[in-house]
Design an enzyme around this catalytic site. Sequence first.
Site, PDB file in Angstrom:
ATOM      1  N   LYS A  54       0.820  -1.213   0.000  1.00  0.00           N
ATOM      2  CA  LYS A  54       0.000   0.000   0.000  1.00  0.00           C
ATOM      3  C   LYS A  54       0.849   1.256   0.000  1.00  0.00           C
ATOM      4  CE  LYS A  54      -4.298  -1.918   1.593  1.00  0.00           C
ATOM      5  NZ  LYS A  54      -5.493  -1.842   2.411  1.00  0.00           N
ATOM      6  N   LYS A  98      -5.874 -10.682  -5.804  1.00  0.00           N
ATOM      7  CA  LYS A  98      -7.074 -10.835  -4.977  1.00  0.00           C
ATOM      8  C   LYS A  98      -8.099  -9.766  -5.337  1.00  0.00           C
ATOM      9  CE  LYS A  98      -6.381  -7.960  -0.873  1.00  0.00           C
ATOM     10  NZ  LYS A  98      -6.656  -7.785   0.539  1.00  0.00           N
ATOM     11  N   LYS A 100     -10.953  -4.014  -2.497  1.00  0.00           N
ATOM     12  CA  LYS A 100     -11.642  -2.722  -2.537  1.00  0.00           C
ATOM     13  C   LYS A 100     -10.755  -1.656  -3.140  1.00  0.00           C
ATOM     14  CE  LYS A 100     -13.549  -3.513   1.957  1.00  0.00           C
ATOM     15  NZ  LYS A 100     -12.828  -3.395   3.219  1.00  0.00           N
TER      16      LYS A 100
HETATM   17  N1  AQP Z   1     -10.260 -11.388  -2.185  1.00  0.00           N
HETATM   18  C1  AQP Z   1     -10.484 -11.869  -0.979  1.00  0.00           C
HETATM   19  N2  AQP Z   1     -10.672 -13.194  -0.796  1.00  0.00           N
HETATM   20  C2  AQP Z   1     -10.919 -13.696   0.442  1.00  0.00           C
HETATM   21  N3  AQP Z   1     -10.996 -12.924   1.545  1.00  0.00           N
HETATM   22  C3  AQP Z   1     -10.816 -11.598   1.419  1.00  0.00           C
HETATM   23  N4  AQP Z   1     -10.833 -10.573   2.290  1.00  0.00           N
HETATM   24  C4  AQP Z   1     -10.600  -9.415   1.633  1.00  0.00           C
HETATM   25  N5  AQP Z   1     -10.415  -9.657   0.324  1.00  0.00           N
HETATM   26  C5  AQP Z   1     -10.548 -11.002   0.153  1.00  0.00           C
HETATM   27  C6  AQP Z   1     -11.106 -10.701   3.714  1.00  0.00           C
HETATM   28  O1  AQP Z   1     -12.131  -9.807   4.060  1.00  0.00           O
HETATM   29  C7  AQP Z   1     -12.003  -9.475   5.431  1.00  0.00           C
HETATM   30  C8  AQP Z   1     -12.238  -8.010   5.609  1.00  0.00           C
HETATM   31  O2  AQP Z   1     -11.075  -7.353   5.276  1.00  0.00           O
HETATM   32  P1  AQP Z   1     -10.824  -5.830   5.376  1.00  0.00           P
HETATM   33  O3  AQP Z   1     -11.941  -5.066   5.862  1.00  0.00           O
HETATM   34  O4  AQP Z   1      -9.479  -5.640   5.979  1.00  0.00           O
HETATM   35  O5  AQP Z   1     -10.823  -5.604   3.920  1.00  0.00           O
HETATM   36  P2  AQP Z   1      -9.620  -5.487   3.110  1.00  0.00           P
HETATM   37  O6  AQP Z   1      -8.635  -6.582   3.326  1.00  0.00           O
HETATM   38  O7  AQP Z   1      -9.192  -4.094   3.325  1.00  0.00           O
HETATM   39  O8  AQP Z   1     -10.407  -5.726   1.816  1.00  0.00           O
HETATM   40  P3  AQP Z   1      -9.791  -5.451   0.539  1.00  0.00           P
HETATM   41  O9  AQP Z   1     -10.820  -5.437  -0.478  1.00  0.00           O
HETATM   42  O10 AQP Z   1      -8.651  -6.343   0.382  1.00  0.00           O
HETATM   43  O11 AQP Z   1      -9.363  -3.961   0.778  1.00  0.00           O
HETATM   44  P4  AQP Z   1      -7.974  -3.344   0.513  1.00  0.00           P
HETATM   45  O12 AQP Z   1      -7.822  -3.464  -0.946  1.00  0.00           O
HETATM   46  O13 AQP Z   1      -8.172  -1.943   0.985  1.00  0.00           O
HETATM   47  O14 AQP Z   1      -6.962  -4.098   1.300  1.00  0.00           O
HETATM   48  C9  AQP Z   1     -10.615  -9.942   5.853  1.00  0.00           C
HETATM   49  O15 AQP Z   1     -10.754 -11.087   6.659  1.00  0.00           O
HETATM   50  C10 AQP Z   1      -9.933 -10.290   4.569  1.00  0.00           C
HETATM   51  O16 AQP Z   1      -9.027 -11.355   4.725  1.00  0.00           O
END
Ligand code: AQP
Length: 332
Positions: free
Chosen positions: A112, A195, A198
Amino acid sequence: RPRVLSGIQPTADSFHLGNYLGAVRNWVAMQETHDTFYCVVDLHAITAGHDPEVLRQRTRVSAAQLLAAGLDPDRCTLFVQSQVPEHSQLAWVLSCITGFGEASRMTQFKDKSAKQGADRSSVGLFTYPILQAADILLYQADAVPVGEDQRQHLELTRDLAQRFNTRFGKAFTVPAPYIVKETAKITDLQDPTAKMSKSASSPSGIIELLDDPARSAKKIRSAVTDTGREIVFDAEHKPGIANLLTIYAALSGRTIDDLVAAYDGRGYGDLKKDLAEVVVEFVRPIQERTRAYLDDPAQLDKMLAIGADKAGAVASATLRTTYERVGFLAPA
Ligand code: AQP
């Protein structure tokens, strides 16, 4: 019952299928078997820049989606992280036993901050995994249901718990990751080696639970698939089809083998068309229930306040022990 803690960030207008299948779906199931604590982690959501009004709204939308997905406040403790101040208080103590080099090795921060540039990345983004450790350790969680992307952070949490316990006397349960292999990494529909995310996925690579179902159906139909025509599950050589099969199996309750047999001799187009319908049928009731919860924000806030009270009772007991072990004077 073993204790569970997990959290989700209110950083988008909707959760995506990766969040749901990798985490939330397991949260719902674990209500039957575990003592469950789930939080909307708004403190984490300000680590990469945000708009205050948007955050407030997304926090409510996140809670509403979790309820719509099947969390039941009578069977789990659902709360908002910032309403339990012990999270920040324990994070400070843990940050003082975390090595700078150790924190620097977290790949999520590296990825990030590489994208944002070092000068534009906050110290909060850097210490994010330490706050996450505090989230988990405050509740003496035995298990933490997350997607594969969180494995390294969980390892840090375990190290910090063990280090604290050894240095100052036992204060924390050492938690284990609970990662369901089949759905641990849902991938981007346009880039099936990455993956679904978001912040990193393009709009066409991600299925949002609250998006217009017709648009989600279209995204499934235009998902990138692999060369060849045969529908087989081969995550290494056919990651696009493997991802679609994974989503299909998880949402329909059918096994991958059953799906592969059912699509024998048929093309990718048929699979995508049918999966698009499954996705539409899946999101529709979630959307309706989410709207119903959001129609009454006062009631939603009340539910979250009750959750924060229940969570606070556990968190304050752990913090008291921790402060005492560290050598702070008893509360005045
Ligand atoms: N692609 C994925 N496959 C399986 N599990 C996933 N998680 C996120 N993406 C995947 C799981 O969702 C939960 C919530 O995570 P978070 O709120 O920390 O979301 P995140 O990881 O910020 O989600 P993103 O979409 O991956 O956001 P960014 O891109 O901002 O990092 C967690 O348990 C995570 O493992």
